[in-house]
Design a protein around this motif. Structure first.
Motif, PDB file in Angstrom:
ATOM      1  N   VAL A 333       0.830  -1.204   0.000  1.00  0.00           N
ATOM      2  CA  VAL A 333       0.000   0.000   0.000  1.00  0.00           C
ATOM      3  C   VAL A 333       0.869   1.262   0.000  1.00  0.00           C
ATOM      4  CG1 VAL A 333      -1.655   1.331   1.352  1.00  0.00           C
ATOM      5  CG2 VAL A 333      -1.996  -1.115   1.027  1.00  0.00           C
ATOM      6  N   LEU A 334       1.975   1.251   0.728  1.00  0.00           N
ATOM      7  CA  LEU A 334       2.868   2.416   0.712  1.00  0.00           C
ATOM      8  C   LEU A 334       3.368   2.700  -0.702  1.00  0.00           C
ATOM      9  CD1 LEU A 334       4.961   1.797   3.973  1.00  0.00           C
ATOM     10  CD2 LEU A 334       3.315   3.641   3.580  1.00  0.00           C
ATOM     11  N   ILE A 335       3.797   1.662  -1.406  1.00  0.00           N
ATOM     12  CA  ILE A 335       4.266   1.836  -2.786  1.00  0.00           C
ATOM     13  C   ILE A 335       3.120   2.279  -3.688  1.00  0.00           C
ATOM     14  CG2 ILE A 335       5.216   0.635  -4.792  1.00  0.00           C
ATOM     15  CD1 ILE A 335       6.726  -1.176  -2.825  1.00  0.00           C
ATOM     16  N   ALA A 336       1.967   1.640  -3.544  1.00  0.00           N
ATOM     17  CA  ALA A 336       0.829   1.948  -4.406  1.00  0.00           C
ATOM     18  C   ALA A 336       0.344   3.384  -4.217  1.00  0.00           C
ATOM     19  CB  ALA A 336      -0.309   0.970  -4.131  1.00  0.00           C
ATOM     20  N   LEU A 337       0.304   3.858  -2.974  1.00  0.00           N
ATOM     21  CA  LEU A 337      -0.112   5.242  -2.734  1.00  0.00           C
ATOM     22  C   LEU A 337       0.860   6.226  -3.370  1.00  0.00           C
ATOM     23  CD1 LEU A 337      -1.375   5.125   0.970  1.00  0.00           C
ATOM     24  CD2 LEU A 337      -2.752   5.518  -1.078  1.00  0.00           C
ATOM     25  N   CYS A 338       2.141   5.928  -3.319  1.00  0.00           N
ATOM     26  CA  CYS A 338       3.127   6.809  -3.965  1.00  0.00           C
ATOM     27  C   CYS A 338       2.920   6.841  -5.480  1.00  0.00           C
ATOM     28  CB  CYS A 338       4.545   6.350  -3.635  1.00  0.00           C
ATOM     29  SG  CYS A 338       5.003   6.583  -1.901  1.00  0.00           S
ATOM     30  N   VAL A 339       2.627   5.682  -6.080  1.00  0.00           N
ATOM     31  CA  VAL A 339       2.346   5.636  -7.517  1.00  0.00           C
ATOM     32  C   VAL A 339       1.079   6.421  -7.839  1.00  0.00           C
ATOM     33  CG1 VAL A 339       1.766   4.103  -9.443  1.00  0.00           C
ATOM     34  CG2 VAL A 339       3.540   3.439  -7.825  1.00  0.00           C
TER      35      VAL A 339
END
Length: 494
Positions: A333-339
């Motif tokens: 989720v951390l990576i996805a939110l940044c994307v």
């Protein structure tokens, strides 16, 4: 009729869950295309036509959690069958409606059946898949929703052009009725008797009033802006919410079991779904306005420019399930939110000279990030609740996915400039900040080992055992036989 085996039963439930979610998503997209023709044919005002969507959304938002509770008590498959049949029949009835008032009334009734259908699609999955294997089914369900978003405008436009607006309401009617009949045709084994839990009708009414006022205000803001009258809606919603919380703390059989919202991962995942869906829907709305009002593209060209978003949702959802298995929900989720934020910020910098490359890249990042967030957060919500509360969890997930988009579009409607002016930057910058608000919540999600962040104990887990482990034990015990009739032995085979 012979009861299907465990493997066949899981396949049937997965197919029903995926198709049910796709039919509901398809209904919303084709209606948007059909509304101009509906308005001309029935001689209705723009406000009246808007109520064909608003009435449906309010009915759905009010009843999702209560419908999930009904599924927990009476069986998710039974609620799925009733919801599918009612959704299909009322959709066909709209196609025969003689006037706009009939259309609005039938759409409200359709929303009631849609509320019965949607939580059941998640509740059924939780009943037959163990917690550590539910990510892939939810990813397939998300891909189906993305595919409906791609196909809806194309199919709707073709049907309206060939046969008129009434044809779009027959599009999902036959499959919905077929799904409902199929669910009814499967004979369920006898259920083990258990203590009857009373339904919390006062709590359901208070929650319905609060959500109705909130959703009505948010969907009305794009047309009227924030006025003294529209500000009364959130005030009433706040009062109803306070009364709801007070009631839930005192009642013996609360609508929301303490182990649902009291679980840090579940509460965090619901908050992330609200913020991410607000950013996603608000950006799509702002991007569509920009492409048509500033770049003077027609609706077809606008849809093609924005096509990377739903396409990456379809393709990215299964990949997200794999990523979550390898990295854990928190990192995913951390990576996805940044994307997702990167896509919003890229689209916020568009101008009159922008070409198809930066526009397509922005929508691609938007769809990829949102797909991963939706799959992962939904999996956390469904996985980290007891099987007997899966319907309520599904209702809360669907409620978040209804409130978030309404919030995002309302924010854009207030912050966007007048039509024809360049300036999506301020609105999309705010939406990027909304998405970033999900980062602290993501830190409360389970890590790669399935446990919560350090120092957090999930409610109801004995001896500090991770909630996931507790749910796994429950789902493989005889007492965890779910109300859809699937025996626990079938889940052990999963």
């Amino acid at each position: 009729m012979k009861q299907p085996g465990p493997a066949a039963g899981r396949r049937l439930i997965l197919t029903g869950s995926v198709l049910g979610a796709a039919i509901v998503a398809l209904d919303g997209t084709v209606l948007t295309v059909a509304q101009p023709a509906l308005r001309r044919d029935l001689g209705a005002s723009l406000v009246r036509v808007q109520w064909t969507s608003t009435g449906y959304l309010i009915a759905v938002a009010c009843l999702l959690v209560f419908a999930g509770r009904l599924g927990d008590r009476y069986g998710h498959r039974r609620l799925f069958a009733v919801g599918s049949l009612g959704f299909g029949v009322t959709s066909a009835a709209v196609g025969f409606a003689p006037g706009i008032d009939w259309v609005i009334g039938l759409r409200v009734v359709q929303g009631v059946f849609g509320a019965l259908l949607q939580p059941a699609t998640l509740g059924m999955l939780r009943a037959v898949y163990p917690p550590d294997r539910i990510g892939r089914p939810i990813a397939l369900r998300t891909s189906a929703i993305g595919l409906a978003a791609v196909a809806g405008p194309v199919l709707g436009g073709a049907l309206v052009a060939a046969s008129g607006w009434r044809a779009v309401f027959f599009l999902g009617a036959v499959p919905a009725v077929a799904l409902g009949l199929s669910a009814l045709a499967v004979r369920e084994p006898a259920r083990s008797p258990g203590p009857a839990v009373r339904l919390d009708l006062p709590g359901a009414c208070l929650l319905a009033v609060g959500l109705a006022c909130l959703v009505h205000t948010l969907v009305g803001v794009p047309g009227t802006g924030w006025t003294a009258g529209s500000a009364a809606g959130p005030a009433v919603a706040a009062v109803a919410a306070a009364a709801f919380v007070r009631h839930e703390r005192r009642t013996v059989n609360p609508l929301l079991p303490p182990g649902v919202l009291g679980s840090p991962p579940v509460g965090a995942a619901l908050g992330i779904l609200v913020t991410a869906s607000a950013a996603m829907s608000g950006t799509l709305f702002a991007g569509s306005c920009f492409l048509q009002d500033v770049l003077d593209l027609d609706p077809l060209e606008t849809g093609l420019r924005a096509l990377p978003a739903p396409v990456t949702m379809v393709l990215g959802a299964p990949a997200s399930a794999v990523l979550m298995r390898r990295l854990g929900a928190r990192r995913t989720v951390l990576i996805a939110l940044c994307v997702l934020v990167a896509g919003v910020l890229l689209l916020s910098r568009l101008g009159r000279e922008s070409t198809a490359v930066p526009i397509g890249t922005g929508f691609l990042l938007l769809g990829a990030g949102f797909a991963a967030v939706m799959v992962t957060a939904t999996t956390v919500v469904v996985r980290h609740v007891r099987v007997e509360s899966a319907g309520v969890a599904g209702g809360l997930q669907q409620t978040a996915m209804n409130v978030g988009p309404a919030l995002g579009i309302a924010a854009v409607a207030v912050l966007m400039p007048f039509p024809g002016e360049v300036g999506t930057g301020p609105a999309l910058t705010v939406l990027a900040a909304v998405a970033l608000a999900g980062l602290p919540l993501a830190l409360r999600l389970p890590g790669r080992d399935g446990s919560a962040t350090r120092g957090q104990a999930c409610p109801g887990a004995p001896g500090g055992t991770p909630y996931e482990t507790m749910n796994t034990r429950r789902s493989t015990s005889r007492g965890a036989e779910e109300s859809d009739g699937t025996p626990a032995t079938g889940r052990r085979a999963a």
